[in-house]
Structure formats: structure tokens, C-alpha cells
Write an enzyme that holds these catalytic residues in place. Structure first.
Site, PDB file in Angstrom:
ATOM      1  NE  ARG A  86      74.268  41.915 138.707  1.00  0.00           N
ATOM      2  CZ  ARG A  86      74.615  43.182 138.881  1.00  0.00           C
ATOM      3  NH1 ARG A  86      75.300  43.814 137.959  1.00  0.00           N
ATOM      4  NH2 ARG A  86      74.283  43.831 139.968  1.00  0.00           N
ATOM      5  NE  ARG A  95      77.857  42.425 141.465  1.00  0.00           N
ATOM      6  CZ  ARG A  95      77.688  43.574 142.074  1.00  0.00           C
ATOM      7  NH1 ARG A  95      77.957  44.679 141.487  1.00  0.00           N
ATOM      8  NH2 ARG A  95      77.236  43.626 143.303  1.00  0.00           N
ATOM      9  CG  ASP A  98      78.355  45.736 138.393  1.00  0.00           C
ATOM     10  OD1 ASP A  98      77.184  46.010 138.061  1.00  0.00           O
ATOM     11  OD2 ASP A  98      79.019  46.455 139.157  1.00  0.00           O
ATOM     12  CG  ASP A 100      78.535  49.973 137.890  1.00  0.00           C
ATOM     13  OD1 ASP A 100      77.357  49.575 137.808  1.00  0.00           O
ATOM     14  OD2 ASP A 100      79.273  49.699 138.857  1.00  0.00           O
TER      15      ASP A 100
END
Length: 164
Positions: A86, A95, A98, A100
Site C-alpha cells: 500500500r 490502492r 485499504d 478501514d
């Protein structure tokens, strides 16, 4: 594990072999004895939201049980992102991976390092719809996740991905 918390994590990828990346990333996230996989959503293909012109994303949501603190979990997620090459050059840009933190138990934080619940999760179908499929009773901010998904502007661009 001693005292544990359930946390919902959203994963996305649109560079490289995205479906392989997601499979390996889930394995990496739960490869620690401090993070246990509790549930996995279906994978969806979605159009990018914001940012520059870029390929479609593959997105999914997982629920984990962990005894890591919220900032330790953030560091763990970022280490997994780095393991998958990343880079953070363009905001909302393409990307390889990711990850989150969407929720961390009932914990709420509004600092610049970690905002939980994730500040845009309640309006993103690519988070909400897989989460609703994974956990039909899930709520975010006191509202059913499925209801939030139905209202999300990006819902029309989301399709189930069968390639994993």
C-alpha cells in the site's frame, strides 16, 4: 483472549490481483492469535467513489474479535496494508489494499489518528451492503445498516463479485 471487542473492518483493492489480495489480507489480519475472524461478507465490485480516474474496486467487510486496543488494531491493519504494498500518495486514489476500521465495539473516537465509527461508512454502499449481507441485524449510529445501504448514492454501482 482476555477481554475482547468485536470490530468491523472494511477491505478494498483495485490494483494488482485484487481478489487474491483480499483473500491474503483477511488471512494476514487474523493470522495473529490476538485477532480472530468472526464473520466474512461476500465480495462486491464497485465503482470508485471520489478521487482520480481509476479501476473498479473489490470490497468486502469482515468482523473480528480482538483483544488489541483500537490504536493497536489500527497499527495492525496498517502493517497488513504495507505487507500488500500500500502506498499513500493520492487521497482516494487507487490502492493495492485499504483496510478501514468501521467500528470497534461501542467505542467512539473523533481524533485525527483514528475516527470511529468511520466518518463516511454510513453513506458508502460498498461498506454497508456487504456488511448487511454479513450481519442482517447490524446497526450503525442507531440505524439498520441495510437501511443505510438502501439510501447510499453509490448503491447502483455495486455488483456481487463471484470471482473469489
Amino acid at each position: 483472549m482476555s477481554s475482547t471487542v468485536r470490530s468491523v473492518l472494511a477491505l478494498g483493492s483495485n490494483l494488482g490481483a485484487s481478489s487474491d489480495t483480499l483473500v491474503r489480507a483477511v488471512a494476514d489480519l487474523v493470522g495473529s492469535d490476538r485477532v480472530r475472524l468472526h464473520a466474512v461478507s461476500p465480495v462486491v465490485r464497485t465503482r470508485p467513489v471520489g478521487g482520480p480516474e481509476q479501476p473498479d474496486y473489490l470490497n468486502m467487510v469482515i468482523e473480528v474479535e480482538t483483544d488489541l486496543g483500537p490504536y493497536e488494531l489500527l497499527a495492525h491493519c496498517q502493517a497488513v496494508e504495507e505487507r500488500h504494498h500500500r502506498t499513500r500518495t493520492v487521497r482516494w486514489g487507487p490502492r493495492t489494499l485499504d483496510v478501514d476500521i468501521i467500528t470497534y465495539g461501542t467505542w467512539v473516537s473523533d481524533d485525527e489518528t483514528l475516527t470511529v465509527p468511520h466518518p463516511r461508512a454510513a453513506v458508502r454502499a460498498f461498506v454497508l451492503q456487504p456488511w448487511a449481507w454479513m450481519d442482517a441485524g447490524a446497526e450503525l449510529g442507531g440505524r439498520p445498516v441495510a437501511e443505510l445501504a438502501a439510501e447510499a448514492e453509490d448503491l447502483a454501482g455495486l455488483v456481487p463479485f463471484e470471482g473469489v
